[in-house]
Design an enzyme around this catalytic site. Structure first.
Site, PDB file in Angstrom:
ATOM      1  N   LYS A 101      -3.859   3.027  -3.041  1.00  0.00           N
ATOM      2  CA  LYS A 101      -5.208   3.573  -3.227  1.00  0.00           C
ATOM      3  C   LYS A 101      -5.089   5.084  -3.107  1.00  0.00           C
ATOM      4  CE  LYS A 101      -6.586  -0.402  -0.710  1.00  0.00           C
ATOM      5  NZ  LYS A 101      -6.463  -0.704   0.704  1.00  0.00           N
ATOM      6  N   MET A 132      -8.057   9.515   9.103  1.00  0.00           N
ATOM      7  CA  MET A 132      -8.700   9.960   7.857  1.00  0.00           C
ATOM      8  C   MET A 132      -9.668  11.110   8.133  1.00  0.00           C
ATOM      9  SD  MET A 132      -9.393   6.226   6.133  1.00  0.00           S
ATOM     10  CE  MET A 132     -10.001   5.420   7.608  1.00  0.00           C
ATOM     11  N   ASP A 186       0.833  -1.203   0.000  1.00  0.00           N
ATOM     12  CA  ASP A 186       0.000   0.000   0.000  1.00  0.00           C
ATOM     13  C   ASP A 186       0.862   1.245   0.000  1.00  0.00           C
ATOM     14  OD1 ASP A 186      -2.479  -1.054   0.105  1.00  0.00           O
ATOM     15  OD2 ASP A 186      -2.721  -0.883   2.266  1.00  0.00           O
TER      16      ASP A 186
HETATM   17  N1  SAH Z   1      -4.040   0.626   9.225  1.00  0.00           N
HETATM   18  C1  SAH Z   1      -3.530   1.975   9.413  1.00  0.00           C
HETATM   19  C2  SAH Z   1      -4.584   3.033   9.149  1.00  0.00           C
HETATM   20  C3  SAH Z   1      -5.084   3.048   7.726  1.00  0.00           C
HETATM   21  S1  SAH Z   1      -6.243   4.344   7.438  1.00  0.00           S
HETATM   22  C4  SAH Z   1      -2.974   2.092  10.830  1.00  0.00           C
HETATM   23  O1  SAH Z   1      -3.223   1.221  11.667  1.00  0.00           O
HETATM   24  O2  SAH Z   1      -2.242   3.047  11.087  1.00  0.00           O
HETATM   25  C5  SAH Z   1      -5.189   5.634   6.881  1.00  0.00           C
HETATM   26  C6  SAH Z   1      -5.078   6.722   7.909  1.00  0.00           C
HETATM   27  O3  SAH Z   1      -4.149   6.361   8.898  1.00  0.00           O
HETATM   28  C7  SAH Z   1      -4.567   8.032   7.389  1.00  0.00           C
HETATM   29  O4  SAH Z   1      -5.584   8.779   6.767  1.00  0.00           O
HETATM   30  C8  SAH Z   1      -4.116   8.704   8.663  1.00  0.00           C
HETATM   31  O5  SAH Z   1      -5.213   9.187   9.413  1.00  0.00           O
HETATM   32  C9  SAH Z   1      -3.539   7.532   9.407  1.00  0.00           C
HETATM   33  N2  SAH Z   1      -2.085   7.404   9.246  1.00  0.00           N
HETATM   34  C10 SAH Z   1      -1.414   6.391   8.685  1.00  0.00           C
HETATM   35  N3  SAH Z   1      -0.076   6.597   8.758  1.00  0.00           N
HETATM   36  C11 SAH Z   1       0.095   7.768   9.400  1.00  0.00           C
HETATM   37  C12 SAH Z   1       1.229   8.527   9.810  1.00  0.00           C
HETATM   38  N4  SAH Z   1       2.471   8.129   9.576  1.00  0.00           N
HETATM   39  N5  SAH Z   1       1.012   9.700  10.465  1.00  0.00           N
HETATM   40  C13 SAH Z   1      -0.228  10.126  10.717  1.00  0.00           C
HETATM   41  N6  SAH Z   1      -1.330   9.451  10.350  1.00  0.00           N
HETATM   42  C14 SAH Z   1      -1.179   8.293   9.713  1.00  0.00           C
END
Ligand code: SAH
Length: 410
Positions: free
Chosen positions: A219, A334, A197
């Site tokens: 995506k 998100m 991803d």
């Molecule tokens: N499975 C992932 C989340 C996927 S949804 C997890 O557990 O982290 C995607 C969202 O995750 C993004 O829109 C943001 O809100 C958050 N996100 C993912 N990586 C991030 C990062 N390095 N810093 C801040 N937010 C992050």
């Protein structure tokens, strides 16, 4: 002739990458991480590279290479299959006395990329007279010694049982490549196929063997995206063909990662799945900014919520009025797009507009930035300061407990 080893300090220096395919996708994250001023020249690029361009981490010229692109560069990477095109880039670099790495023909190159592994501040770089497999084998052995202090066990043979014909759903962690789990990293190293991803830490891809089939399932909003069905189909097809498939996801695979759907698809097809949890950004991004999501006497509850739909949206499954009544911590993923409506809904339903809020963008990575505000002001601040996804919005009194922190640099 053996190469002369060197560590290049690339911060702020122009590096030209010609080609936008999977080889470039593997090389560019390390260049970006080194702070290089990356100029990518290619009519087309992978979604991962597109994402880096969109995020302003590199500059992309969507056209064919021109020799003048090398002007002002310190280093050139050629990542195109076409030997004639590659030779033209080499020639332009040679003329300007710029070192040039060639993915198509290392013997025609003036610089080689060694097999590397990074352990905190230690970088191990190995060349082996032009034999990349040997260089990687030595790199892997030293890497294992560094992380375990013991000699490595025999590496997993590709396609050997119990891996053969199965899928591992691996949480890649929030961004810092060292925040994948040890198990996740080991399985990644044993993969025949990696389906990745956009949010999975790009630096992890730099270590993959060149024969690994790397599939980008990004995506990217408004960009070309494979449907979830297509991803499911890829996982099942490759596993059924006897390969060991690692599905590498950002954060934890089951926190808004659609990991459950992939497990169901594999189960329906009779493909065995291993689930490797990951460090979720919901907790890690606040932590890297110095925000504990719980704290004795301050917050005894933590709710992780998706803000991808507005509170007014009839499709929303979130009980915002209930969240407004709670006094603990909210970690909203998100949530940037609908932040205005989310903050307004929490205030309208009783949460104080003075509640502290922090927005952590690119948490745990070198690009991490934090905007601090209150429920009343956060939407305006985020807009004014140009905060971009991925970002976690953390709401509650825990936000102001500790001094601000930067991602760990040790
Ligand atoms: N499975 C992932 C989340 C996927 S949804 C997890 O557990 O982290 C995607 C969202 O995750 C993004 O829109 C943001 O809100 C958050 N996100 C993912 N990586 C991030 C990062 N390095 N810093 C801040 N937010 C992050």
């Amino acid at each position: 002739m053996n190469p002369y080893p060197l560590g290049l300090m690339l911060a702020g220096r122009r590096v030209v990458v010609v080609g936008g395919g999977t080889v470039a996708s593997r090389r560019v994250p390390a260049l970006v991480d080194a702070g290089a001023d990356v100029l990518l020249v290619s009519p087309e690029v992978t979604p991962a590279l597109h994402g880096l361009a969109d995020a302003g981490r590199l500059r992309w010229l969507a056209r064919q290479f021109d020799p003048s692109d090398v002007d002002g560069a310190w280093l050139v990477h050629v990542a195109v299959d076409d030997t004639v095109a590659a030779a033209a880039v080499s020639a332009a670099a040679e003329e300007r006395r710029v070192f040039c790495v060639r993915a198509d023909d290392r013997h025609a190159a003036t610089a080689w990329t060694p097999a590397t592994t990074r352990h905190g501040p230690v970088t191990v770089a190995v060349t082996a007279g032009g034999d990349p497999r040997r260089a990687m084998a030595v790199r892997d052995a030293i890497g294992a010694l560094l992380s375990k202090g013991t000699l490595p066990s025999v590496p997993v043979r590709e396609g050997a049982p119990p891996y053969r014909g199965s899928v591992a759903l691996v949480g890649g962690g929030p961004g810092d490549p060292e925040l994948i789990t040890v198990k996740g990293r080991r399985l990644l190293a044993a993969a025949d196929v990696v389906v990745v991803d956009r949010l999975a830490p790009g630096l992890l891809l730099d270590e993959l063997r060149p024969d690994v089939d790397l599939i980008d399932a990004s995506k990217i909003p408004y960009g070309p995206a494979r449907t979830q069905e297509e991803i499911n189909r890829l996982l099942v097809t490759h596993a059924r063909a006897g390969q060991f498939v690692v599905r590498l996801k950002g954060g934890d695979p089951f926190v808004f990662g659609r990991g459950g759907e992939e497990v169901l698809a594999c189960a329906d097809a009779g493909v065995p799945v291993t689930i490797v949890p990951g460090v979720t950004s919901a907790v890690a991004a606040p932590a890297a900014a110095g925000i504990p999501v719980t704290h004795r006497g301050v917050a005894h509850e933590l709710v992780v919520v998706s803000g991808h739909l507005s509170p007014e949206d009839p499709e929303s499954l979130v009980d915002w009025p209930a969240l407004a009544r709670m006094r603990g911590t909210l970690s909203v993923l998100m949530g940037l797009k609908h932040l205005d409506a989310i903050a307004a809904s929490l205030v309208a339903n009783g949460r104080s507009p003075d509640t502290p809020v922090a927005v952590v963008q690119d948490g745990t990575t070198r690009a991490q930035r934090v905007v601090r505000a209150t429920l009343g002001t956060v939407a305006g601040e985020v807009l004014a300061q140009g905060v971009r996804p991925p970002a976690v919005v953390v709401i509650g009194d825990v936000v102001t407990l500790l001094p601000a922190a930067n991602p760990s640099s040790i």
